[in-house]
Design an enzyme around this catalytic site. Structure first.
Site, PDB file in Angstrom:
ATOM      1  N   ARG A  25       0.932  -1.320   0.083  1.00  0.00           N
ATOM      2  CA  ARG A  25       0.020  -0.074  -0.072  1.00  0.00           C
ATOM      3  C   ARG A  25       0.963   1.196  -0.048  1.00  0.00           C
ATOM      4  O   ARG A  25       0.564   2.024   0.418  1.00  0.00           O
ATOM      5  CB  ARG A  25      -0.884   0.063   1.196  1.00  0.00           C
ATOM      6  CG  ARG A  25      -1.797  -1.067   1.547  1.00  0.00           C
ATOM      7  CD  ARG A  25      -3.125  -1.121   0.240  1.00  0.00           C
ATOM      8  NE  ARG A  25      -4.139  -0.326   0.465  1.00  0.00           N
ATOM      9  CZ  ARG A  25      -5.082  -0.577   1.266  1.00  0.00           C
ATOM     10  NH1 ARG A  25      -5.376  -1.842   1.532  1.00  0.00           N
ATOM     11  NH2 ARG A  25      -5.967   0.492   1.356  1.00  0.00           N
ATOM     12  N   ARG A  29      -3.647   7.156   0.635  1.00  0.00           N
ATOM     13  CA  ARG A  29      -4.101   8.682   1.196  1.00  0.00           C
ATOM     14  C   ARG A  29      -3.154   9.135   1.987  1.00  0.00           C
ATOM     15  O   ARG A  29      -3.225  10.293   2.124  1.00  0.00           O
ATOM     16  CB  ARG A  29      -5.455   8.138   1.864  1.00  0.00           C
ATOM     17  CG  ARG A  29      -6.632   8.102   0.950  1.00  0.00           C
ATOM     18  CD  ARG A  29      -7.778   7.617   1.608  1.00  0.00           C
ATOM     19  NE  ARG A  29      -7.567   6.473   2.297  1.00  0.00           N
ATOM     20  CZ  ARG A  29      -8.668   5.485   2.701  1.00  0.00           C
ATOM     21  NH1 ARG A  29      -9.840   6.017   2.653  1.00  0.00           N
ATOM     22  NH2 ARG A  29      -8.001   4.460   3.228  1.00  0.00           N
ATOM     23  N   ARG A  38      -7.127  11.703  -5.830  1.00  0.00           N
ATOM     24  CA  ARG A  38      -8.663  11.209  -5.331  1.00  0.00           C
ATOM     25  C   ARG A  38      -9.623  12.132  -5.282  1.00  0.00           C
ATOM     26  O   ARG A  38     -10.685  11.724  -4.987  1.00  0.00           O
ATOM     27  CB  ARG A  38      -8.097  10.281  -4.167  1.00  0.00           C
ATOM     28  CG  ARG A  38      -8.056   9.044  -3.949  1.00  0.00           C
ATOM     29  CD  ARG A  38      -9.235   8.125  -4.348  1.00  0.00           C
ATOM     30  NE  ARG A  38      -9.924   7.772  -3.322  1.00  0.00           N
ATOM     31  CZ  ARG A  38     -11.312   7.944  -3.129  1.00  0.00           C
ATOM     32  NH1 ARG A  38     -11.865   8.761  -3.953  1.00  0.00           N
ATOM     33  NH2 ARG A  38     -11.820   7.495  -2.133  1.00  0.00           N
ATOM     34  N   ASP A  74      -6.893  -2.796  -7.056  1.00  0.00           N
ATOM     35  CA  ASP A  74      -7.461  -3.423  -5.591  1.00  0.00           C
ATOM     36  C   ASP A  74      -7.605  -4.954  -5.745  1.00  0.00           C
ATOM     37  O   ASP A  74      -7.890  -5.481  -6.961  1.00  0.00           O
ATOM     38  CB  ASP A  74      -8.612  -2.624  -5.348  1.00  0.00           C
ATOM     39  CG  ASP A  74      -9.020  -2.956  -3.946  1.00  0.00           C
ATOM     40  OD1 ASP A  74      -8.469  -2.240  -3.087  1.00  0.00           O
ATOM     41  OD2 ASP A  74      -9.799  -3.939  -3.582  1.00  0.00           O
ATOM     42  N   TYR A 150     -14.639 -11.524   1.404  1.00  0.00           N
ATOM     43  CA  TYR A 150     -15.505 -10.310   0.971  1.00  0.00           C
ATOM     44  C   TYR A 150     -16.628 -10.824   0.139  1.00  0.00           C
ATOM     45  O   TYR A 150     -17.655  -9.849   0.478  1.00  0.00           O
ATOM     46  CB  TYR A 150     -14.606  -9.304   0.152  1.00  0.00           C
ATOM     47  CG  TYR A 150     -13.367  -8.524   0.930  1.00  0.00           C
ATOM     48  CD1 TYR A 150     -13.763  -7.361   1.667  1.00  0.00           C
ATOM     49  CD2 TYR A 150     -12.183  -8.998   1.060  1.00  0.00           C
ATOM     50  CE1 TYR A 150     -12.821  -6.802   2.501  1.00  0.00           C
ATOM     51  CE2 TYR A 150     -11.169  -8.550   1.620  1.00  0.00           C
ATOM     52  CZ  TYR A 150     -11.492  -7.274   2.215  1.00  0.00           C
ATOM     53  OH  TYR A 150     -10.644  -6.710   3.346  1.00  0.00           O
TER      54      TYR A 150
HETATM   55  O1  CP3 Z   1      -0.109  -1.437  -2.760  1.00  0.00           O
HETATM   56  C1  CP3 Z   1      -0.414  -0.515  -3.383  1.00  0.00           C
HETATM   57  O2  CP3 Z   1       0.183   0.727  -3.253  1.00  0.00           O
HETATM   58  C2  CP3 Z   1      -1.267  -0.562  -4.546  1.00  0.00           C
HETATM   59  C3  CP3 Z   1      -2.624  -0.482  -4.234  1.00  0.00           C
HETATM   60  C4  CP3 Z   1      -3.432  -1.514  -3.449  1.00  0.00           C
HETATM   61  C5  CP3 Z   1      -4.905  -1.026  -3.249  1.00  0.00           C
HETATM   62  N1  CP3 Z   1      -5.550  -2.172  -2.498  1.00  0.00           N
HETATM   63  C6  CP3 Z   1      -5.532   0.454  -3.363  1.00  0.00           C
HETATM   64  C7  CP3 Z   1      -6.610   0.849  -2.486  1.00  0.00           C
HETATM   65  C8  CP3 Z   1      -3.291  -2.830  -2.872  1.00  0.00           C
HETATM   66  C9  CP3 Z   1      -2.210  -3.767  -3.055  1.00  0.00           C
HETATM   67  C10 CP3 Z   1      -4.509  -3.100  -2.318  1.00  0.00           C
HETATM   68  C11 CP3 Z   1      -4.898  -4.623  -1.793  1.00  0.00           C
HETATM   69  C12 CP3 Z   1      -5.808  -4.593  -0.941  1.00  0.00           C
HETATM   70  N2  CP3 Z   1      -7.256  -4.299  -1.077  1.00  0.00           N
HETATM   71  C13 CP3 Z   1      -6.007  -5.714  -0.004  1.00  0.00           C
HETATM   72  C14 CP3 Z   1      -4.767  -6.604   0.470  1.00  0.00           C
HETATM   73  C15 CP3 Z   1      -3.848  -5.815   1.014  1.00  0.00           C
HETATM   74  C16 CP3 Z   1      -3.949  -5.451   2.575  1.00  0.00           C
HETATM   75  O3  CP3 Z   1      -3.926  -4.386   2.875  1.00  0.00           O
HETATM   76  O4  CP3 Z   1      -4.415  -6.510   3.304  1.00  0.00           O
HETATM   77  C17 CP3 Z   1      -7.241  -5.634   0.794  1.00  0.00           C
HETATM   78  C18 CP3 Z   1      -7.685  -6.471   1.957  1.00  0.00           C
HETATM   79  C19 CP3 Z   1      -8.033  -4.720  -0.373  1.00  0.00           C
HETATM   80  C20 CP3 Z   1      -9.496  -4.362   0.043  1.00  0.00           C
HETATM   81  C21 CP3 Z   1      -9.629  -2.757   0.390  1.00  0.00           C
HETATM   82  N3  CP3 Z   1      -9.589  -1.943  -0.653  1.00  0.00           N
HETATM   83  C22 CP3 Z   1     -10.135  -2.471   1.676  1.00  0.00           C
HETATM   84  C23 CP3 Z   1     -10.775  -3.324   2.795  1.00  0.00           C
HETATM   85  C24 CP3 Z   1     -10.338  -0.951   1.343  1.00  0.00           C
HETATM   86  C25 CP3 Z   1     -10.837  -0.079   2.374  1.00  0.00           C
HETATM   87  C26 CP3 Z   1      -9.878   0.109   3.419  1.00  0.00           C
HETATM   88  C27 CP3 Z   1      -9.374   1.862   3.344  1.00  0.00           C
HETATM   89  O5  CP3 Z   1      -8.383   1.770   3.462  1.00  0.00           O
HETATM   90  O6  CP3 Z   1     -10.285   2.473   3.305  1.00  0.00           O
HETATM   91  C28 CP3 Z   1      -9.659  -0.613   0.152  1.00  0.00           C
HETATM   92  C29 CP3 Z   1      -9.536   0.749  -0.671  1.00  0.00           C
HETATM   93  C30 CP3 Z   1      -8.243   0.883  -0.954  1.00  0.00           C
HETATM   94  N4  CP3 Z   1      -7.588   0.146  -2.017  1.00  0.00           N
HETATM   95  C31 CP3 Z   1      -7.614   2.178  -0.992  1.00  0.00           C
HETATM   96  C32 CP3 Z   1      -6.394   2.122  -1.912  1.00  0.00           C
HETATM   97  C33 CP3 Z   1      -5.261   3.067  -2.030  1.00  0.00           C
HETATM   98  C34 CP3 Z   1      -7.872   3.171  -0.261  1.00  0.00           C
HETATM   99  C35 CP3 Z   1      -9.040   4.206  -0.484  1.00  0.00           C
HETATM  100  C36 CP3 Z   1      -9.226   5.196  -1.234  1.00  0.00           C
HETATM  101  O7  CP3 Z   1      -8.087   5.882  -1.715  1.00  0.00           O
HETATM  102  O8  CP3 Z   1     -10.615   5.482  -1.423  1.00  0.00           O
END
Ligand code: CP3
Length: 348
Positions: A25, A29, A38, A74, A150
């Site tokens: 990640r 943000r 964003r 994602d 999920y």
């Molecule tokens: O690593 C990176 O920089 C690449 C981008 C990336 C995202 N999601 C973008 C994202 C990666 C590798 C993921 C993987 C992901 N997504 C996982 C596995 C990694 C982990 O942390 O366990 C999981 C469980 C998800 C599912 C997911 N996506 C959730 C639970 C959420 C919401 C949580 C939150 O932080 O709000 C997301 C949203 C998400 N995916 C964001 C980003 C940058 C943040 C939300 C946004 O910008 O609106």
């Protein structure tokens, strides 16, 4: 291997000039450049516009000096063509409007053709490979268990009540869903590699909710299918999970050239459980990044001391970067890892 980079070398347990470091990640943000994009686009819009996804992928590469880029996408994107109604609701995280709870629901999932239905991901990879010269690009997908959780829960979960209840009470439906997901995810990962991803990671973020017995019976064969499909494409494969201390040997047998470790186990203890014939990635607690620099320094040092200069260590967090993480501390970690490992911690 077309390119020599310390990240790809470490994945193959070759000696490196300094320990490679990247962060799960690393785009997101906590970065002002990401927040600026964003403000104009939703998360899904960024993912679906290859130029935007590429731009966001490059932000941490430019500002942090990391040794690998991870594609901005994602793990839940495949849920869109599957037809379960994915939405990232404000402040709630992911919501799936049509969760999968019965055999009928499994049968109603759409067939997915990764190259067309998720073609924007492959396009982003192709854009990035033109823009990234010496920095390798990591593709990724969710592991079948974590994605299934999920789909079944309809969003994030703490106890995985509906997921594990399906596993224990309706194993036929569970196995049908995992069969379907593992073939979709395997195809998706292979398509990413063919588009140019030079390594891939599978995120089994929530698998630590399971006992080893349940992991072996209900999850391992499906993760194995995805990991094997990627391995057949001859790129390094990273197998990541959290809360996995009791699962590590089984995760190794499921596959992966590199196993991700979280902070709950000291890096050397985790590596001993796995054996020296495999690489490891990790394992700084993401909350360390909120601490003062001397404390960060001590903890980075401790991880490198435990790795002891053995080939096959990729420095990372034990889980993804959290929102509000101070960017300067992330940068400082990159520099510390490079500096300490280049002088050969543990190498007399
Ligand atoms: O690593 C990176 O920089 C690449 C981008 C990336 C995202 N999601 C973008 C994202 C990666 C590798 C993921 C993987 C992901 N997504 C996982 C596995 C990694 C982990 O942390 O366990 C999981 C469980 C998800 C599912 C997911 N996506 C959730 C639970 C959420 C919401 C949580 C939150 O932080 O709000 C997301 C949203 C998400 N995916 C964001 C980003 C940058 C943040 C939300 C946004 O910008 O609106």
């Amino acid at each position: 291997m077309e390119m020599n980079s310390r990240f790809l070398q470490a994945c193959q347990r070759q000696p490196v000039d300094a320990t490679p470091v990247w962060f799960m990640r690393q785009a997101g943000r906590y970065m002002p450049e990401y927040r600026a994009i964003r403000e104009k686009y939703t998360l899904i819009e960024i993912c679906q516009h290859p130029e935007l996804a590429a731009e966001v992928t490059l932000q941490p590469v430019r500002s942090l000096g990391v040794d690998a880029a991870i594609l901005f996408a994602d793990i839940l994107l495949p849920a869109i063509p599957l037809g379960v109604g994915l939405e990232f609701a404000k402040g709630e995280g992911p919501v799936l409007h049509n969760p999968v709870r019965t055999m009928e629901d499994v049968r109603a999932l759409n067939p997915v053709e990764a190259e067309s239905d998720l073609g924007y991901v492959m396009d982003a990879i192709r854009v990035l490979r033109k823009e990234l010269n010496r920095i390798p690009l990591i593709g990724f997908c969710g592991a079948p268990f974590t994605v299934a959780s999920y789909l079944i829960e309809g969003g994030s979960s703490r106890e995985f009540l509906k997921t594990k209840t399906m596993m224990y009470s309706d194993p036929q439906t569970w196995h049908a869903l995992m069969e379907k997901l593992s073939s979709v995810l395997a195809d998706y990962l292979v398509a990413q590699i063919r588009a140019g991803a030079q390594a891939v990671q599978i995120f089994d973020s929530w698998v630590g909710a399971l006992s080893p017995q349940d992991y072996e019976k209900f999850v391992l064969p499906y993760s194995q299918k995805v990991l094997q499909a990627a391995k057949n494409e001859n790129v390094p494969v990273i197998h990541f999970g959290t809360n996995t201390t009791t699962l590590l040997p089984l995760m190794k047998s499921a596959g992966g050239d590199v196993i991700g470790l979280d902070w709950r186990i000291p890096l050397d203890d985790g590596w001993s459980l796995l054996g020296n014939d495999i690489a490891v990635q990790g394992n700084l607690d993401p909350i360390t990044l909120f601490a003062p620099l001397p404390e960060i320094n001590t903890r980075v040092h401790d991880i490198l001391r435990r790795a002891d200069g053995r080939p096959g260590h990729i420095f990372n967090l034990g889980h993804g970067i959290l929102q509000n993480t101070p960017v300067d501390n992330v940068k400082a970690v990159v520099d510390m890892v490079h500096e300490y490992s280049a002088v050969g911690i543990g190498n007399p």
